[in-house]
Design a protein around this motif. Structure first.
Motif, short mmCIF file in Angstrom:
data_model
loop_
_atom_site.label_atom_id
_atom_site.label_comp_id
_atom_site.label_asym_id
_atom_site.label_seq_id
_atom_site.Cartn_x
_atom_site.Cartn_y
_atom_site.Cartn_z
N ALA A 76 -29.10 -19.29 -12.02
CA ALA A 76 -28.11 -18.38 -13.66
C ALA A 76 -27.32 -19.24 -12.75
N THR A 77 -26.72 -19.96 -12.73
CA THR A 77 -25.40 -20.43 -12.42
C THR A 77 -25.73 -22.08 -13.16
N ARG A 78 -26.77 -22.31 -13.54
CA ARG A 78 -27.12 -23.61 -13.67
C ARG A 78 -27.22 -23.59 -15.38
N ILE A 79 -26.67 -21.94 -15.80
CA ILE A 79 -27.24 -22.33 -17.40
C ILE A 79 -25.45 -21.44 -17.62
N PRO A 80 -24.67 -22.14 -18.15
CA PRO A 80 -23.14 -21.60 -18.77
C PRO A 80 -24.04 -20.91 -19.64
N MET A 81 -22.41 -19.39 -19.40
CA MET A 81 -22.99 -18.34 -19.86
C MET A 81 -22.66 -18.40 -21.91
N SER A 82 -22.25 -19.79 -22.31
CA SER A 82 -21.78 -19.98 -23.66
C SER A 82 -23.23 -20.50 -23.98
N THR A 83 -24.78 -20.34 -23.10
CA THR A 83 -25.59 -21.66 -23.43
C THR A 83 -26.03 -21.28 -25.21
N SER A 84 -26.50 -23.10 -25.82
CA SER A 84 -27.26 -22.16 -26.49
C SER A 84 -28.72 -22.52 -26.84
N ALA A 85 -28.99 -23.00 -25.79
CA ALA A 85 -31.00 -23.72 -25.98
C ALA A 85 -31.22 -22.72 -24.81
N LEU A 86 -30.76 -21.79 -24.11
CA LEU A 86 -31.67 -20.85 -23.10
C LEU A 86 -31.59 -19.48 -22.69
N ILE A 93 -33.77 -14.15 -15.86
CA ILE A 93 -33.09 -14.33 -14.81
C ILE A 93 -32.28 -12.50 -14.14
N ALA A 94 -31.05 -12.38 -15.65
CA ALA A 94 -29.88 -11.92 -14.82
C ALA A 94 -30.98 -10.16 -14.73
N ARG A 95 -32.06 -9.68 -15.56
CA ARG A 95 -32.31 -8.71 -15.47
C ARG A 95 -33.02 -8.38 -13.74
N ARG A 96 -33.85 -9.88 -14.02
CA ARG A 96 -34.52 -9.76 -12.26
C ARG A 96 -33.39 -10.01 -11.27
#
Length: 525
Positions: A76-86, A93-96
């Motif tokens: 989760a920490t690899r994906i920025p909160m402002s991601t436009s790609a993912l 991931i957050a649900r899990r």
């Protein structure tokens, strides 16, 4: 099992193929699901590297993947909160993370992250539910630390999106109070973030002076953090500067607002070079604000390329997540239509505003709280249509005013001048079409509306009052009320002169026009 490098090459090839061959996306899901602990982080890096739109394919592998809570937290920490790609993968991931939380404290933290990720895909009702769960769990744990403060900051933002402005302010104020109790050394960027959010919430509630103070303090704290650790906090500083630019503009501090917006755009451009996925949204918002400010200050030719770039970025974002970004795109299109009209690009202006109108009509059908934005776009449409198409302009303006008058006042406190603009422009169109009695009544109403605004925030709204008085003077002249016309023009010129001293060259043309009108009717000494 292929090496990480080989897996990256395979997934990058599949990502490129997925743009043209739907089956490639299914293959990506199967490949990632076959060994998620190794391949999920590889897929994240491939998507963020811009190889292709594989968000849905990667997200589909997450629900059934054999992953423990620690794995999920790390990825989760690899994906920025402002991601436009993912955004969809981040949401999966957050649900899990929330559902696999080993205890109430971990679930409270994960629920706050889930709320943010739901917001990223425009699922605002579900985002409120997740944020409320996070706050509730923290309160049940009798937590008064940074976890509760962060959850309250998240909740404030989600409540605002749901139209619950008073509740949003209360949550944001409690978050700031908790962070202050903890002390600045203990909370890192938490207080800076909470103050930035509080500034937005207060502005939407019409508490503009307090909003500016919160935004200024947020920028001050982020500057200190960015000097110590620029890699970690420059992004926060850039976002806070964008919000500060808006807050300063709302109280008439346009020069400072312009400086803040320019700095925000510069910082976002620098960060885009190394991580476009994390900063596309931030750059789009900063360009939008800077372009809007340029246009409002009469620098339309400078505003057009800025807004064009913002629109391009918003289109890309809305293509991936329409629910999250269609409103921002429509807003930028509406502003751009005004800019294009002002520099003589009439056909392009009309096409642009029509697109904004269609988007807002679709949005309003699902979210009635967008009605004030549709109303303002209809006013822009009337302006762009020009005097030759006055019947269409009248129809647009009348609908705009109906929308403003049917919407609860508190819901458009953040854009209080839009209704006054609509009334004033309708008066001008009616005057041009010979409906002088109706025009006079509406012009007088517009003056009252602008006067109320100018009394509250003179630096922001006295220019609008000056214009309304000038238009009122025209309507008075049409019915032969010479003394009242003279009084209106004298006040208009005085207000324009004050605005010209504050903003040289911005209102010069408007000032000269009012002066010429006054000279024509001023009695000889």
């Amino acid at each position: 099992m292929p090496s990480t490098t080989a897996a990256a090459r395979l997934l990058a090839s599949l990502a490129r193929a997925a743009q043209h061959v739907p089956d490639a996306a299914t293959t990506i899901t199967e490949v990632v699901a076959s060994c998620p602990r190794t391949l999920l982080p590889v897929a994240v890096d491939v998507a963020r590297g811009g190889h292709g739109p594989i968000d849905d394919a990667v997200a589909a592998a997450v629900p059934e993947a054999t992953l423990d809570h620690d794995d999920l937290r790390a990825w989760a920490t690899r994906i920025p909160m402002s991601t436009s790609a993912l955004p969809r993968t981040a949401l999966a991931i957050a649900r899990r993370l929330r559902d696999s939380a080993p205890d109430a404290a971990a679930r409270a933290s994960a629920a706050a992250e889930l709320a943010n990720r739901l917001d990223g895909v425009g699922a605002w009702t579900d985002a409120v539910d997740a944020a409320e769960e996070s706050v509730r769990l923290h309160r049940e744990l009798d937590s008064s630390g940074s976890g509760l403060a962060h959850s309250l900051e998240v909740l404030g933002g989600r409540l605002a999106k749901a139209g619950r402005k008073d509740d949003a302010v209360a949550a944001a104020e409690e978050a700031v109070a908790l962070y202050r109790e903890l002390g600045r050394d203990a909370v890192g960027p938490g207080l800076a973030l909470a103050l930035k959010s509080l500034g937005v919430r207060l502005a939407k509630a019409g508490r503009r002076a307090e909003a500016v103070a919160a935004a200024e303090e947020s920028v001050h704290l982020y500057r200190k953090l960015a000097r110590t650790d620029p890699d970690a906090h420059t992004s926060g500083l850039a976002l806070a500067l964008t919000k500060l630019a808006n807050r300063l503009d709302e109280v008439g501090r346009q020069t400072e607002s312009l400086d803040a917006a320019k700095e925000a755009v510069g910082l976002h451009r620098d960060m885009m070079r190394t991580d476009p996925d994390a900063h596309t949204r931030g750059l789009a918002e900063a360009l939008d604000v800077l372009g809007n400010l340029m246009g409002a200050l009469g620098r339309r030719a400078d505003a057009v390329p800025l807004m064009a770039e913002a629109i391009t970025l918003y289109r890309d974002l809305a293509e991936g997540e329409p629910e999250a970004f269609r409103s921002s795109l429509a807003h930028a299109l509406s502003l751009q239509g005004n800019n294009l009209s002002a520099i003589g690009h009439a056909i392009e202006a009309l096409d642009t505003v029509r697109e904004a109108e269609r988007a807002y009509r679709d949005l309003t059908a699902a979210r009635p709280e967008e009605s004030p934005c549709l109303a303002h776009t209809l006013v822009t449409l009337a302006i762009v249509l020009g005097p030759e198409r006055h019947e269409e302009a009248l129809t647009a303006l009348e609908e705009a005013i109906r929308l403003h008058e049917s919407w609860p006042e508190r819901q458009h406190d953040s854009h209080p001048s839009n209704h006054a603009i609509a009334v004033g422009y309708l008066a001008a169109v009616l005057d041009r079409t010979g409906r002088r009695t109706e025009a006079l009544a509406l012009a007088e109403k517009a003056v009252r509306m602008w006067r109320e605004l100018a009394e509250a925030v003179p630096a922001r709204y006295s220019r609008g009052l000056a214009l309304a008085l000038h238009e009122f003077g025209h309507s008075l002249a049409a019915v032969g009320a010479k003394d009242d016309e003279l009084a209106a023009l004298r006040e208009s010129v005085r207000l324009y002169e004050e605005a010209d001293r504050r903003l040289p060259d911005v209102v010069t043309e408007e000032l000269y026009s009012a002066r010429r009108h006054l000279l024509r009717i001023e009695p000889a000494p």
